[in-house]
Design a protein around this motif. Structure first.
Motif, mmCIF file in Angstrom:
data_model
loop_
_atom_site.group_PDB
_atom_site.id
_atom_site.type_symbol
_atom_site.label_atom_id
_atom_site.label_comp_id
_atom_site.label_asym_id
_atom_site.label_seq_id
_atom_site.Cartn_x
_atom_site.Cartn_y
_atom_site.Cartn_z
ATOM 1 N N ARG A 1 0.679 -1.071 -0.010
ATOM 2 C CA ARG A 1 -0.140 0.077 0.075
ATOM 3 C C ARG A 1 0.793 1.215 -0.010
ATOM 4 N NH1 ARG A 1 -5.146 -1.613 0.129
ATOM 5 N NH2 ARG A 1 -5.729 0.706 0.298
ATOM 6 N N ARG A 2 1.947 1.328 -0.988
ATOM 7 C CA ARG A 2 2.603 2.392 -1.242
ATOM 8 C C ARG A 2 1.980 3.379 -2.000
ATOM 9 N NH1 ARG A 2 6.792 -0.858 -3.001
ATOM 10 N NH2 ARG A 2 7.124 0.751 -4.648
ATOM 11 N N GLY A 3 1.886 4.448 -1.230
ATOM 12 C CA GLY A 3 0.925 5.527 -2.125
ATOM 13 C C GLY A 3 1.896 6.262 -3.056
ATOM 14 N N SER A 4 3.157 6.297 -3.109
ATOM 15 C CA SER A 4 3.825 6.896 -3.932
ATOM 16 C C SER A 4 4.399 5.924 -5.286
ATOM 17 C CB SER A 4 4.959 7.622 -3.342
ATOM 18 O OG SER A 4 5.748 6.420 -2.573
ATOM 19 N N LEU B 1 7.036 3.966 -10.185
ATOM 20 C CA LEU B 1 6.992 2.826 -11.451
ATOM 21 C C LEU B 1 6.575 3.316 -12.525
ATOM 22 C CD1 LEU B 1 5.360 0.134 -9.107
ATOM 23 C CD2 LEU B 1 7.859 0.539 -9.358
ATOM 24 N N PHE B 2 5.439 4.250 -12.740
ATOM 25 C CA PHE B 2 4.919 4.726 -14.032
ATOM 26 C C PHE B 2 5.101 6.308 -14.112
ATOM 27 C CE2 PHE B 2 2.494 1.215 -12.359
ATOM 28 C CZ PHE B 2 2.725 0.015 -13.151
ATOM 29 N N VAL C 1 -4.815 2.571 -4.299
ATOM 30 C CA VAL C 1 -3.698 2.507 -3.577
ATOM 31 C C VAL C 1 -2.756 3.441 -3.832
ATOM 32 C CG1 VAL C 1 -1.543 1.141 -3.002
ATOM 33 C CG2 VAL C 1 -3.741 0.064 -3.135
ATOM 34 N N SER C 2 -2.619 3.907 -5.411
ATOM 35 C CA SER C 2 -1.547 4.905 -5.879
ATOM 36 C C SER C 2 -2.101 5.218 -7.308
ATOM 37 C CB SER C 2 -0.208 4.205 -5.960
ATOM 38 O OG SER C 2 0.691 5.292 -6.439
ATOM 39 N N GLY C 3 -1.694 6.327 -7.807
ATOM 40 C CA GLY C 3 -1.914 6.776 -9.028
ATOM 41 C C GLY C 3 -3.222 7.795 -9.184
#
Length: 433
Positions: A91-94, A99-100, A124-126
């Motif tokens: 659950r990494r928000g950054s 990664l993208f 979770v992210s994005g």
């Protein structure tokens, strides 16, 4: 003399003249021929323009297939990436920025948003890709609700499968979503990787540039029969309608999941073929009318000159008989000459009538020949216009196909590089273990 009586007498004399009726018949023939040819020409060119406009929908289908392929390849290649798998589990928000990267995602396809979602549909992210900067923007509330359910949530889907289509979540999106799994294939999916292309004015403009036609979001649906066209996002409903004598409209309805109303895209095209045909018809009608009018004027002038000559000779004979003081024998000779002049005058009148009928027949034949020539010219112009459109469309489709093949080669090369890197990492991990 009463002016009204004189005017009425002049009108009656004009109506009794055979050339007046010939002129009226010629004018009526030209008008009727123009109306008939205009109706047939408008119908023929209308069908040609309708087919040409409807054919543009194929280019939209090709552009949608291309955009869908870009999104699907990106999603499938990255959904089996262990770093995305670990990012959702931890659950990494950054993770999305790491990664993208926004710059790389924007260069890969016409994306508007990218999300890593857990199995419950929580982001979770994005987020939304920013117009400038390197950080994703939070999703609007309507889009966040859409991410919590199918078709954007794909945790129950088969591994290595990608689901693509159109979905409504506040606005309409072209999307692709795939379950995020471990590269080893062990264990269930931990979430979903979803990428979206917003079909707002900006997204439609990008699709327009890909298809090469002037698309824009349409308001009300056009009425009339629809032609169905298969596409990678569902069956398209295509309608074409003449908006005015100079414009024709194309409207494409795309099925959207989560919305009762389809996405309507429209384009408006000019109608130069119809305008050119009507101009040619008007020019031909005016030319035929002028030729007939000149012929009638020439025939009338020649008849008047011949009639004036006979009347002058008749008046001279009468004057000689009355004032010449000639013997009776001479007067008899003069009367015989007068009888001959009268007989010649009657014969000339009959000849004029026969010539007028012959001129009318010749004018009708000339008009028919002009109509046939105009019809042949119209058919040749229609065939040439259709051939040019087909050649242009074939060239555009070849260009799109070449661009798609180049993009596929680039994506395949990137996928092979990623697979090689993954294989190297696995070998390194195995050696380390």
């Amino acid at each position: 003399m009463n002016p009204k009586v004189a005017n009425h007498s002049a009108v009656r004399r004009g109506l009794r003249h055979e050339l007046t009726w010939v002129a009226l018949a010629l004018a009526a023939a030209v008008v009727v021929a123009y109306i008939v040819l205009r109706a047939s020409t408008a119908s023929s060119f209308g069908r040609l323009e309708t087919r040409s406009a409807a054919a543009q929908a194929t280019r939209v289908s090709v552009a949608l297939r291309y955009e869908r392929r870009l999104l699907a390849d990106f999603t499938l290649n990255n959904a089996v990436w262990d770093r995305a798998y670990d990012a959702i589990r931890q659950r990494r928000g950054s993770a999305a920025e790491e990664l993208f990267q926004v710059r790389q995602v924007r260069a890969a396809a016409s994306m508007s948003a990218l999300f890593l979602i857990d199995r419950r549909g929580a982001v979770v992210s994005g987020g939304l890709l920013p117009a400038a900067g390197r950080r994703y923007r939070p999703a609007p509330a309507a889009l966040a609700r859409g991410l919590r359910r199918a078709p954007l949530l794909q945790t129950g889907a088969h591994i290595d499968s990608t689901h693509c289509g159109l979905v409504h979540a506040g606005i309409d999106y072209l999307y692709c979503a795939a379950p995020v799994v471990h590269s080893s294939g062990l264990g269930p999916a931990v979430g979903t990787l979803a990428v979206l292309m917003a079909l707002d004015r900006g997204g439609v403009a990008a699709l327009d540039a890909r298809a090469g036609i002037a698309l824009q979001p349409a308001g009300a649906a056009l009425r009339g029969p629809a032609k169905l066209l298969s596409s990678p996002v569902g069956t398209l409903s295509v309608r074409v309608r003449a908006l005015s004598p100079t414009r024709i409209g194309l409207q494409i309805a795309l099925p959207v999941s989560g919305s009762a109303a389809p996405l309507l895209l429209g384009a408006v095209y000019p109608r130069p073929a119809r305008a050119a045909a009507e101009h040619t018809l008007r020019l031909a009608a005016v030319t035929i009318g002028l030729i007939g009018l000149l012929a009638l004027l020439g025939a009338g002038l020649a008849g008047r000159l011949r009639l004036a000559g006979h009347l002058r000779r008749l008046q001279e004979a009468l004057e000689r008989a009355r004032h010449g003081g000639e013997p009776l024998q001479t007067s008899a000779v003069a009367l015989q000459g007068l009888a001959r002049d009268v007989s010649q005058l009657v014969q000339e009148l009959h000849t004029n009538a026969a010539q007028a009928q012959a001129q009318q027949l010749a004018a009708a034949q000339a008009q028919r020949a002009a109509e046939l020539e105009l019809e042949r010219a119209r058919e040749a112009a229609a065939a040439q216009a259709q051939r040019l459109r087909e050649e242009a469309q074939a060239q555009r489709e070849r260009d799109l196909e070449e661009a798609r093949l180049r993009r596929e080669q680039e994506l395949q090369a990137a996928a092979q590089a990623a697979e090689q890197a993954l294989a190297d990492a696995r070998r390194g991990a195995a050696q380390a273990a």
